[in-house]
Write a protein that holds these residues in place. Structure first.
Motif, PDB file in Angstrom:
ATOM      1  N   TRP A 108       0.794  -1.315  -0.084  1.00 24.17           N
ATOM      2  CA  TRP A 108       0.073  -0.045  -0.037  1.00 24.17           C
ATOM      3  C   TRP A 108       0.705   1.238  -0.010  1.00 24.17           C
ATOM      4  N   CYS A 109       1.994   1.122   0.578  1.00 23.47           N
ATOM      5  CA  CYS A 109       2.904   2.282   0.586  1.00 23.47           C
ATOM      6  C   CYS A 109       3.314   2.477  -0.738  1.00 23.47           C
ATOM      7  N   THR A 110       3.785   1.542  -1.324  1.00 23.96           N
ATOM      8  CA  THR A 110       4.290   1.558  -2.794  1.00 23.96           C
ATOM      9  C   THR A 110       3.004   2.245  -3.805  1.00 23.96           C
ATOM     10  N   ARG A 111       2.182   1.681  -3.498  1.00 25.36           N
ATOM     11  CA  ARG A 111       0.992   2.435  -4.352  1.00 25.36           C
ATOM     12  C   ARG A 111       1.008   3.800  -4.004  1.00 25.36           C
ATOM     13  N   ARG A 112       0.829   4.369  -2.905  1.00 29.86           N
ATOM     14  CA  ARG A 112       0.755   5.593  -2.654  1.00 29.86           C
ATOM     15  C   ARG A 112       1.879   6.411  -3.172  1.00 29.86           C
ATOM     16  N   LEU A 113       3.189   5.862  -3.077  1.00 33.11           N
ATOM     17  CA  LEU A 113       4.135   6.637  -3.477  1.00 33.11           C
ATOM     18  C   LEU A 113       4.176   6.862  -5.099  1.00 33.11           C
ATOM     19  N   LYS A 114       3.780   5.716  -5.729  1.00 39.66           N
ATOM     20  CA  LYS A 114       3.772   5.777  -7.068  1.00 39.66           C
ATOM     21  C   LYS A 114       2.699   6.716  -7.504  1.00 39.66           C
ATOM     22  N   GLU A 115       1.541   6.888  -6.989  1.00 39.51           N
ATOM     23  CA  GLU A 115       0.580   7.708  -7.154  1.00 39.51           C
ATOM     24  C   GLU A 115       1.095   9.199  -7.161  1.00 39.51           C
ATOM     25  N   ASN A 116       1.993   9.360  -6.289  1.00 41.60           N
ATOM     26  CA  ASN A 116       2.422  10.820  -5.867  1.00 41.60           C
ATOM     27  C   ASN A 116       3.879  11.033  -6.546  1.00 41.60           C
ATOM     28  N   SER A 117       4.374  10.257  -7.568  1.00 46.67           N
ATOM     29  CA  SER A 117       5.794  10.424  -8.139  1.00 46.67           C
ATOM     30  C   SER A 117       5.525  10.867  -9.786  1.00 46.67           C
ATOM     31  N   MET A 118       6.573  11.454 -10.057  1.00 51.48           N
ATOM     32  CA  MET A 118       6.641  11.787 -11.393  1.00 51.48           C
ATOM     33  C   MET A 118       6.302  10.572 -12.408  1.00 51.48           C
ATOM     34  N   PRO A 119       5.775  10.707 -13.657  1.00 51.95           N
ATOM     35  CA  PRO A 119       5.424   9.884 -14.562  1.00 51.95           C
ATOM     36  C   PRO A 119       6.550   8.670 -14.801  1.00 51.95           C
ATOM     37  N   GLN A 120       7.885   9.274 -14.670  1.00 51.27           N
ATOM     38  CA  GLN A 120       8.729   7.989 -14.748  1.00 51.27           C
ATOM     39  C   GLN A 120       8.983   7.329 -13.347  1.00 51.27           C
ATOM     40  N   ALA A 121       8.017   7.018 -12.901  1.00 49.28           N
ATOM     41  CA  ALA A 121       7.921   6.485 -11.370  1.00 49.28           C
ATOM     42  C   ALA A 121       8.750   5.304 -11.217  1.00 49.28           C
ATOM     43  N   THR A 122       9.369   5.397  -9.915  1.00 53.28           N
ATOM     44  CA  THR A 122      10.317   4.227  -9.342  1.00 53.28           C
ATOM     45  C   THR A 122       9.606   2.819  -9.170  1.00 53.28           C
ATOM     46  N   GLU A 123      10.093   1.620  -9.578  1.00 55.41           N
ATOM     47  CA  GLU A 123       9.413   0.425  -9.501  1.00 55.41           C
ATOM     48  C   GLU A 123       9.620  -0.232  -8.200  1.00 55.41           C
ATOM     49  N   ASN A 124      11.055   0.161  -7.819  1.00 58.83           N
ATOM     50  CA  ASN A 124      11.327  -0.550  -6.607  1.00 58.83           C
ATOM     51  C   ASN A 124      11.571   0.529  -5.595  1.00 58.83           C
ATOM     52  N   TRP A 125      10.563   0.535  -4.436  1.00 62.66           N
ATOM     53  CA  TRP A 125      10.779   1.276  -3.397  1.00 62.66           C
ATOM     54  C   TRP A 125      11.310   0.833  -2.140  1.00 62.66           C
ATOM     55  N   TRP A 126      11.223  -0.561  -1.818  1.00 59.91           N
ATOM     56  CA  TRP A 126      11.641  -1.349  -0.511  1.00 59.91           C
ATOM     57  C   TRP A 126      12.494  -2.175  -0.857  1.00 59.91           C
ATOM     58  N   ALA A 127      13.205  -2.664   0.036  1.00 62.16           N
ATOM     59  CA  ALA A 127      14.117  -3.993  -0.145  1.00 62.16           C
ATOM     60  C   ALA A 127      12.924  -5.235   0.134  1.00 62.16           C
ATOM     61  N   ASP A 128      13.710  -6.375  -0.611  1.00 55.51           N
ATOM     62  CA  ASP A 128      12.858  -7.473  -0.520  1.00 55.51           C
ATOM     63  C   ASP A 128      11.910  -7.784   0.485  1.00 55.51           C
ATOM     64  N   ARG A 129      12.632  -7.790   1.638  1.00 59.22           N
ATOM     65  CA  ARG A 129      12.088  -8.439   2.781  1.00 59.22           C
ATOM     66  C   ARG A 129      11.815  -7.361   3.819  1.00 59.22           C
ATOM     67  N   GLY A 130      12.623  -7.705   4.751  1.00 57.37           N
ATOM     68  CA  GLY A 130      12.454  -6.709   5.808  1.00 57.37           C
ATOM     69  C   GLY A 130      12.307  -7.428   7.187  1.00 57.37           C
ATOM     70  N   SER A 131      12.463  -6.783   8.431  1.00 62.45           N
ATOM     71  CA  SER A 131      12.650  -7.527   9.579  1.00 62.45           C
ATOM     72  C   SER A 131      11.337  -7.541  10.530  1.00 62.45           C
ATOM     73  N   ILE A 132      11.017  -8.478  10.888  1.00 62.07           N
ATOM     74  CA  ILE A 132       9.734  -8.624  11.973  1.00 62.07           C
ATOM     75  C   ILE A 132      10.111  -9.094  13.111  1.00 62.07           C
ATOM     76  N   ARG A 133       9.924  -8.621  14.258  1.00 59.80           N
ATOM     77  CA  ARG A 133      10.244  -8.968  15.594  1.00 59.80           C
ATOM     78  C   ARG A 133       8.900  -9.011  16.302  1.00 59.80           C
ATOM     79  N   TRP A 134       8.698 -10.134  17.073  1.00 59.26           N
ATOM     80  CA  TRP A 134       7.433 -10.066  17.911  1.00 59.26           C
ATOM     81  C   TRP A 134       7.733  -9.551  19.096  1.00 59.26           C
ATOM     82  N   VAL A 135       6.450  -9.201  19.741  1.00 63.86           N
ATOM     83  CA  VAL A 135       6.358  -8.348  20.914  1.00 63.86           C
ATOM     84  C   VAL A 135       5.433  -8.987  21.594  1.00 63.86           C
ATOM     85  N   PHE A 136       6.045  -9.429  22.977  1.00 60.39           N
ATOM     86  CA  PHE A 136       5.027 -10.280  23.833  1.00 60.39           C
ATOM     87  C   PHE A 136       4.586  -9.586  25.011  1.00 60.39           C
TER      88      PHE A 136
END
Length: 158
Positions: A108-136
């Motif tokens: 969803w962040c990628t969609r919004r960033l693309k909507e608000n970019s110039m016509p030659q929009a970036t395709e890759n905004w984020w790294a492939d994965r990312g960290s997920i830590r569980w909070v208990f």
């Protein structure tokens, strides 16, 4: 084990923390790795675009979209902070697999960033994965919220 009360999600922007990075890096399913300059050069050579650095209005778009996604999905957004080269989000997403939470936020962040970019929009905004830590527990939740909101600009005394 008890169920988590939140997920602490961190995602780097595209190309800003490559495998082999001099700060160290995380290899999928293998954990923390030491710097490897050759591997970093190889990863950089495979990039299809320049590294993505977010400016202030793009960071605001990301933060707003994370909150909107949480409302839509009925998740709790405890904290979100988008920096120039990464984003942190602390999300209470009960009954939702953490990889789905991370994937939905990135999509969803990628969609919004693309909507608000110039016509030659970036395709890759984020790294492939990312960290997920569980909070208990509430103490852990308080720590990751504090880090997300205030710890980004903290510098230890010299």
């Amino acid at each position: 084990m008890d169920s988590p009360i939140a997920f602490f999600i961190t995602v780097a922007t595209y190309g800003t923390w490559l495998p082999g990075d001099q700060r160290g890096w995380v290899e999928y399913h293998k954990g923390w790795q030491l710097p490897d300059p050759v591997r970093e050069l190889e990863a950089a050579a495979k990039m299809t675009e320049d590294a993505k650095i977010l400016h202030d209005d793009q960071r605001q778009i990301v933060e707003s979209q994370v909150r909107e996604t949480c409302v839509h999905r009925k998740w709790v957004c405890h904290a979100v902070n988008c920096r120039t080269n990464h984003m942190h989000a602390v999300i209470g997403a009960f009954e939702t697999p953490p990889k789905k939470v991370r994937g939905d936020l990135k999509a969803w962040c990628t969609r919004r960033l693309k909507e608000n970019s110039m016509p030659q929009a970036t395709e890759n905004w984020w790294a492939d994965r990312g960290s997920i830590r569980w909070v208990f527990d509430n103490e852990g939740l308080s720590q990751v919220v504090c880090y997300t909101l205030d710890g980004q600009d903290w510098e230890p005394d010299a």
